[in-house]
Design a protein around this motif. Structure first.
Motif, PDB file in Angstrom:
ATOM      1  N   VAL A 138       1.013  -1.093   0.400  1.00 23.89           N
ATOM      2  CA  VAL A 138       0.311  -0.051  -0.165  1.00 23.89           C
ATOM      3  C   VAL A 138       0.923   0.932  -0.279  1.00 23.89           C
ATOM      4  O   VAL A 138       2.183   1.391   0.482  1.00 23.89           O
ATOM      5  CB  VAL A 138      -1.301  -0.455   1.460  1.00 23.89           C
ATOM      6  CG1 VAL A 138      -1.721   1.382   1.419  1.00 23.89           C
ATOM      7  CG2 VAL A 138      -2.003  -1.396   0.991  1.00 23.89           C
ATOM      8  N   LEU A 139       0.399   2.099  -0.656  1.00 22.84           N
ATOM      9  CA  LEU A 139       1.328   3.448  -1.252  1.00 22.84           C
ATOM     10  C   LEU A 139       0.563   4.696  -0.678  1.00 22.84           C
ATOM     11  O   LEU A 139      -0.665   4.987  -0.693  1.00 22.84           O
ATOM     12  CB  LEU A 139       1.850   3.251  -2.261  1.00 22.84           C
ATOM     13  CG  LEU A 139       2.326   2.235  -2.553  1.00 22.84           C
ATOM     14  CD1 LEU A 139       2.757   2.687  -4.720  1.00 22.84           C
ATOM     15  CD2 LEU A 139       3.856   1.824  -2.767  1.00 22.84           C
ATOM     16  N   LYS A 140       1.227   5.336   0.113  1.00 21.40           N
ATOM     17  CA  LYS A 140       0.719   6.863   0.559  1.00 21.40           C
ATOM     18  C   LYS A 140       2.126   7.846  -0.514  1.00 21.40           C
ATOM     19  O   LYS A 140       3.119   7.489   0.599  1.00 21.40           O
ATOM     20  CB  LYS A 140       0.989   6.774   1.939  1.00 21.40           C
ATOM     21  CG  LYS A 140       0.117   8.082   2.529  1.00 21.40           C
ATOM     22  CD  LYS A 140       0.267   8.131   3.867  1.00 21.40           C
ATOM     23  CE  LYS A 140      -1.341   9.247   4.963  1.00 21.40           C
ATOM     24  NZ  LYS A 140      -0.604   9.252   5.901  1.00 21.40           N
ATOM     25  N   VAL A 141       1.180   8.761  -0.538  1.00 18.44           N
ATOM     26  CA  VAL A 141       2.449   9.670  -1.486  1.00 18.44           C
ATOM     27  C   VAL A 141       2.583  10.852  -1.169  1.00 18.44           C
ATOM     28  O   VAL A 141       1.517  11.098   0.179  1.00 18.44           O
ATOM     29  CB  VAL A 141       2.086   9.653  -2.681  1.00 18.44           C
ATOM     30  CG1 VAL A 141       3.170  10.982  -3.593  1.00 18.44           C
ATOM     31  CG2 VAL A 141       2.145   8.043  -3.925  1.00 18.44           C
ATOM     32  N   MET A 142       3.571  10.663  -1.065  1.00 23.58           N
ATOM     33  CA  MET A 142       3.696  12.657  -0.418  1.00 23.58           C
ATOM     34  C   MET A 142       4.582  13.753  -1.255  1.00 23.58           C
ATOM     35  O   MET A 142       6.396  13.064  -1.427  1.00 23.58           O
ATOM     36  CB  MET A 142       4.443  12.301   0.846  1.00 23.58           C
ATOM     37  CG  MET A 142       3.638  12.002   2.562  1.00 23.58           C
ATOM     38  SD  MET A 142       4.320  12.013   3.843  1.00 23.58           S
ATOM     39  CE  MET A 142       4.635  13.449   4.521  1.00 23.58           C
ATOM     40  N   GLY A 143       4.333  14.690  -1.302  1.00 25.20           N
ATOM     41  CA  GLY A 143       5.165  15.438  -1.937  1.00 25.20           C
ATOM     42  C   GLY A 143       4.991  16.835  -1.992  1.00 25.20           C
ATOM     43  O   GLY A 143       2.771  17.509  -1.713  1.00 25.20           O
ATOM     44  N   VAL A 144       5.734  18.005  -2.050  1.00 25.95           N
ATOM     45  CA  VAL A 144       4.603  19.057  -1.642  1.00 25.95           C
ATOM     46  C   VAL A 144       5.315  20.157  -3.368  1.00 25.95           C
ATOM     47  O   VAL A 144       6.378  19.985  -3.515  1.00 25.95           O
ATOM     48  CB  VAL A 144       5.445  20.686  -0.611  1.00 25.95           C
ATOM     49  CG1 VAL A 144       5.157  19.394   0.988  1.00 25.95           C
ATOM     50  CG2 VAL A 144       7.006  19.951  -0.649  1.00 25.95           C
ATOM     51  N   LEU A 145       4.993  21.434  -3.562  1.00 28.34           N
ATOM     52  CA  LEU A 145       5.171  22.349  -4.737  1.00 28.34           C
ATOM     53  C   LEU A 145       5.628  23.358  -4.160  1.00 28.34           C
ATOM     54  O   LEU A 145       5.164  24.170  -2.830  1.00 28.34           O
ATOM     55  CB  LEU A 145       4.046  22.804  -5.553  1.00 28.34           C
ATOM     56  CG  LEU A 145       3.509  21.877  -6.050  1.00 28.34           C
ATOM     57  CD1 LEU A 145       2.234  22.012  -6.115  1.00 28.34           C
ATOM     58  CD2 LEU A 145       4.112  20.616  -6.966  1.00 28.34           C
ATOM     59  N   GLY A 146       7.410  24.149  -4.652  1.00 27.53           N
ATOM     60  CA  GLY A 146       8.348  24.867  -4.533  1.00 27.53           C
ATOM     61  C   GLY A 146       7.087  26.275  -5.061  1.00 27.53           C
ATOM     62  O   GLY A 146       6.609  26.736  -5.381  1.00 27.53           O
ATOM     63  N   ILE A 159      -0.900  15.662   0.446  1.00 28.82           N
ATOM     64  CA  ILE A 159      -0.463  13.886   1.098  1.00 28.82           C
ATOM     65  C   ILE A 159      -1.912  12.823  -0.048  1.00 28.82           C
ATOM     66  O   ILE A 159      -2.863  13.655   0.254  1.00 28.82           O
ATOM     67  CB  ILE A 159      -0.947  14.020   2.187  1.00 28.82           C
ATOM     68  CG1 ILE A 159       0.430  14.690   3.306  1.00 28.82           C
ATOM     69  CG2 ILE A 159      -0.488  12.223   3.018  1.00 28.82           C
ATOM     70  CD1 ILE A 159      -0.230  15.093   4.465  1.00 28.82           C
ATOM     71  N   SER A 160      -1.740  11.675  -0.780  1.00 27.61           N
ATOM     72  CA  SER A 160      -2.489  10.842  -1.295  1.00 27.61           C
ATOM     73  C   SER A 160      -2.658  10.354  -0.291  1.00 27.61           C
ATOM     74  O   SER A 160      -3.101  10.480   0.616  1.00 27.61           O
ATOM     75  CB  SER A 160      -1.744  10.551  -2.183  1.00 27.61           C
ATOM     76  OG  SER A 160      -0.919   9.073  -1.736  1.00 27.61           O
ATOM     77  N   LYS A 161      -4.528   9.763  -1.111  1.00 29.51           N
ATOM     78  CA  LYS A 161      -4.962   8.459  -0.164  1.00 29.51           C
ATOM     79  C   LYS A 161      -3.781   6.886  -0.049  1.00 29.51           C
ATOM     80  O   LYS A 161      -3.388   7.419  -1.032  1.00 29.51           O
ATOM     81  CB  LYS A 161      -6.225   8.605  -0.428  1.00 29.51           C
ATOM     82  CG  LYS A 161      -7.240   9.001  -0.093  1.00 29.51           C
ATOM     83  CD  LYS A 161      -8.356   9.638  -1.245  1.00 29.51           C
ATOM     84  CE  LYS A 161      -9.497  10.114  -0.830  1.00 29.51           C
ATOM     85  NZ  LYS A 161     -11.260  10.083  -1.733  1.00 29.51           N
ATOM     86  N   GLU A 162      -4.526   6.300   1.131  1.00 31.64           N
ATOM     87  CA  GLU A 162      -3.593   4.879  -0.004  1.00 31.64           C
ATOM     88  C   GLU A 162      -4.047   3.934  -0.738  1.00 31.64           C
ATOM     89  O   GLU A 162      -5.438   4.178  -0.779  1.00 31.64           O
ATOM     90  CB  GLU A 162      -3.781   3.902   1.485  1.00 31.64           C
ATOM     91  CG  GLU A 162      -3.298   4.115   3.586  1.00 31.64           C
ATOM     92  CD  GLU A 162      -3.500   3.783   3.991  1.00 31.64           C
ATOM     93  OE1 GLU A 162      -4.138   3.017   4.294  1.00 31.64           O
ATOM     94  OE2 GLU A 162      -3.303   4.092   5.401  1.00 31.64           O
ATOM     95  N   ILE A 163      -2.975   3.857  -1.578  1.00 29.62           N
ATOM     96  CA  ILE A 163      -3.331   3.294  -2.428  1.00 29.62           C
ATOM     97  C   ILE A 163      -2.588   1.631  -2.750  1.00 29.62           C
ATOM     98  O   ILE A 163      -1.954   1.525  -2.447  1.00 29.62           O
ATOM     99  CB  ILE A 163      -1.993   4.123  -3.220  1.00 29.62           C
ATOM    100  CG1 ILE A 163      -2.433   5.469  -4.076  1.00 29.62           C
ATOM    101  CG2 ILE A 163      -2.597   3.624  -5.450  1.00 29.62           C
ATOM    102  CD1 ILE A 163      -1.216   6.567  -4.330  1.00 29.62           C
ATOM    103  N   GLU A 164      -3.127   1.019  -2.624  1.00 24.56           N
ATOM    104  CA  GLU A 164      -3.319  -0.414  -2.780  1.00 24.56           C
ATOM    105  C   GLU A 164      -3.159  -0.703  -4.156  1.00 24.56           C
ATOM    106  O   GLU A 164      -2.837  -0.825  -5.494  1.00 24.56           O
ATOM    107  CB  GLU A 164      -4.253  -1.171  -2.700  1.00 24.56           C
ATOM    108  CG  GLU A 164      -4.068  -2.797  -3.235  1.00 24.56           C
ATOM    109  CD  GLU A 164      -5.084  -3.740  -2.631  1.00 24.56           C
ATOM    110  OE1 GLU A 164      -5.208  -4.301  -1.605  1.00 24.56           O
ATOM    111  OE2 GLU A 164      -5.989  -3.946  -3.581  1.00 24.56           O
ATOM    112  N   ALA A 165      -1.373  -1.354  -4.424  1.00 23.17           N
ATOM    113  CA  ALA A 165      -0.683  -1.700  -5.147  1.00 23.17           C
ATOM    114  C   ALA A 165      -0.679  -2.673  -5.372  1.00 23.17           C
ATOM    115  O   ALA A 165       0.916  -3.480  -4.971  1.00 23.17           O
ATOM    116  CB  ALA A 165       0.526  -0.433  -5.040  1.00 23.17           C
ATOM    117  N   ARG A 166      -1.237  -3.601  -5.554  1.00 27.83           N
ATOM    118  CA  ARG A 166      -1.108  -5.561  -5.795  1.00 27.83           C
ATOM    119  C   ARG A 166      -0.116  -5.341  -6.821  1.00 27.83           C
ATOM    120  O   ARG A 166       0.204  -6.709  -6.538  1.00 27.83           O
ATOM    121  CB  ARG A 166      -2.396  -5.343  -6.516  1.00 27.83           C
ATOM    122  CG  ARG A 166      -3.313  -5.778  -5.813  1.00 27.83           C
ATOM    123  CD  ARG A 166      -4.654  -6.308  -5.340  1.00 27.83           C
ATOM    124  NE  ARG A 166      -4.457  -8.115  -5.667  1.00 27.83           N
ATOM    125  CZ  ARG A 166      -4.445  -8.293  -4.218  1.00 27.83           C
ATOM    126  NH1 ARG A 166      -5.373  -7.912  -2.876  1.00 27.83           N
ATOM    127  NH2 ARG A 166      -4.919  -9.328  -4.197  1.00 27.83           N
TER     128      ARG A 166
END
Length: 595
Positions: free
Chosen positions: A488-496, A527-534
């Motif tokens: 399960v992926l949780k993606v985080m990132g910000v913009l300059g 922050i993204s929602k949790e993504i199931e990456a099967r």
């Protein structure tokens, strides 16, 4: 009391002495066993050529060239035959690996088994003797070649009871010693070398130092190196129809086409206990046709009948492995009257065929489909069955194998990649090499396997290639895989220069399962929602890239595990240069924009 103490000490001394003797005995025993394991042991060719289906038809060649191997194959593999033989000479000055490997590769395609006759170099009207240590040079050269079959047939020089073949001086002792050294060098290099004597001239008179009677010569060899003939794997015979290579095919005994039978009787008389298989590497009649017609010899039509009779009678014996008559093609004296191929002069007369009637006469004789043993081996060079998979997922796995053996895959029987264990549990089925595909030694092929993960468990998968119903001689490959819950992926990132990071992004992934891309949405906090990456493999590392238009892509390498994994890409900086041509987008990137 004193006596008792002394007796006790004496008993202790006796016990110590016994212990030391026992210890020494075991030490000697261990040393002896160690020597037995480490000292070189005699090695003989593994495969008896007569233990498999064998096609004894062959021919003697002068050149290692396609112009010779092609008509040779058409001759020896005709009329139901396959895997016939050739005898071919290699001189010491011609130890060219590239040339000979190319020739062997051609023989493999044509299904021809080579019998290689070693030769030194001519010096005027005679052949030099081998130089000191030449046996190792031969072993190194011959072992470096990938032979067409498991047995590597090598005959050690030629007719040494002729002075002209052995340094211009008959010397049975030196030939026996060099034969012994060459056998040892070849066997130490590879146990698949099938070593043969140099054929003798059975009709040579006893006139040293120029000629020696074969039996006298063999006795002298055995006296010089005791048991020399027991070290051979087979016996080479030059069973010529003498006198003058024009004798009757009905003749019996020494100096006839049945010389081989006389020779094995002599070997028994010399104490040889082995039933050595017979290789008649030279035989045949001189014919009248040649550069100049010679009526002393029978014409080619008569010789054709002689050959047919010989193959059906004198050489129709289950102890004979190969008969390679001398010779396919020779257009100059002194061997033009042996040649199966016509001289240019004879081509212009009678008919336009390239070969005398001898060639089609042998070609039309019924033959056997030989099945020599070949090493069928493969090496996995790319791909794997993943060590962790996700329950319920279907995987397509490419496994690339290199042909490291002697056989051409799909040349005889279909080649398949088969699961030996674990296939049923994971739904892995055999994959067959396409019928129109042949893989030669050194080439590679990728087999595509399909696999479905069960709900849970740890599984061992064993795979091997098979030719027909026979497994390859290389070791099977084995993998262990464990079924796990998905990543399960949780993606985080910000913009300059921004406070609100919400919007659409692209997540690109590259790794063991290939490449993929998907759209994701980040909220205001990035922050993204949790993504199931099967599709991701637990416990594997992947390359992750987060992209957004007009921002510099951020990339991270990260190992992922079953359960939640946070991918923190940090700050994506504005990519101003591409945005200059789009004023609206350019404005949105600036620090003082509304967002």
């Amino acid at each position: 009391m004193e006596v008792k103490i002394q007796n006790s000490k004496f008993k202790n001394s006796i016990q110590k002495l016994k212990f030391l003797k026992t210890f020494k005995f075991f030490l000697v025993l261990l040393t002896f066993n160690f020597l037995l394991l480490t000292l070189p042991t005699p090695a003989y060719a593994i495969t008896d050529p007569l233990s498999v289906v064998n096609n004894k038809f062959g021919i003697h060649l002068i050149q290692a060239a396609v112009e010779e191997s092609s008509p040779a194959a058409d001759l020896v593999n005709s009329s139901g035959g396959d895997w016939g033989y050739i005898t071919v000479l290699v001189e010491s000055k011609d130890r060219n690996h590239g040339k000979w490997q190319e020739f062997f590769n051609d023989l493999r395609k044509r299904h021809i088994i080579p019998i290689v006759r070693l030769a030194t170099q001519p010096d005027g009207n005679f052949w030099k003797r081998p130089y000191e240590g030449e046996e190792q040079a031969w072993a190194d050269f011959l072992d470096a070649l990938n032979w067409p079959t498991k047995n590597r047939y090598v005959t050690i020089y030629n007719e040494p009871n002729h002075a002209t073949e052995w340094g211009n001086l008959v010397d049975a002792k030196s030939y026996a010693e060099i034969l012994d050294k060459t056998i040892t060098a070849l066997k130490n290099k590879n146990r698949d070398f099938f070593v043969l004597n140099g054929g003798f001239d059975a009709s040579a008179p006893s006139k040293p130092p120029f000629h020696e009677d074969q039996l006298v010569f063999m006795k002298q060899m055995n006296e010089a190196v005791s048991g020399i003939f027991e070290k051979l794997d087979g016996w080479v015979s030059h069973s010529y129809p003498n006198p003058e290579f024009a004798g009757s095919p009905d003749a019996v005994g020494r100096g006839t086409i049945r010389t081989w039978f006389w020779e094995i009787q002599q070997l028994k008389n010399l104490g040889v206990s082995k039933n050595l298989p017979i290789f008649i590497t030279e035989t045949g009649w001189k014919h009248a046709e040649g550069l100049n017609y010679n009526s002393y010899f029978p014409d080619t039509d008569t010789v054709s009948k002689y050959y047919q009779q010989a193959f059906n009678s004198a050489w129709n014996n289950n102890r004979i492995v190969a008969i390679t008559p001398f010779l396919l093609n020779y257009q100059e004296a002194p061997f033009d009257h042996f040649s199966f191929k016509k001289s240019n002069k004879d081509k212009q007369s009678k008919d336009s065929s390239d070969y005398y009637s001898i060639y089609p006469a042998i070609q039309n004789l019924s033959k056997t489909k030989g099945k020599p043993v070949q090493q069928t081996e493969a090496e996995l060079v790319k791909g794997e069955i993943y060590s962790s998979i996700v329950s319920g997922e279907v995987y397509n796995i490419a496994l690339t194998f290199k042909n490291t053996g002697q056989s051409i895959w799909n040349d005889r029987d279909p080649v398949r990649l088969m699961p030996l264990t674990g296939g049923k549990e994971l739904g892995i089925e055999a994959v067959e090499l396409p019928k129109d595909k042949k893989i030669e030694p050194g080439q590679q092929y990728s087999f595509e396997l399909n696999m479905k993960a069960p709900e849970s468990g740890v599984y061992t998968i064993t795979l091997n290639l098979k030719e027909g119903d026979k497994q390859f001689s290389s070791s099977p490959i084995q993998f262990t895989t464990e079924v796990k819950s998905p990543v399960v992926l949780k993606v985080m990132g910000v913009l300059g220069w921004k406070k609100d990071f919400s919007g659409d992004y692209i997540l690109k992934i590259k790794g063991a399962t290939g490449e993929s891309a998907q759209n994701i949405i980040l909220n205001k906090k990035g922050i993204s929602k949790e993504i199931e990456a099967r599709y991701l493999l637990p416990d594997y590392s992947f390359k992750f890239s987060l992209e957004k238009p007009y921002y510099v892509t951020q990339t991270i390498n990260q190992q992922v595990y079953a359960g939640v994994n946070t991918l923190n890409f940090g700050t994506l900086q504005p990519d101003l240069l591409p945005a200059i041509l789009n004023p609206a987008q350019f404005w949105q990137l600036l620090p003082f924009s509304n967002k």
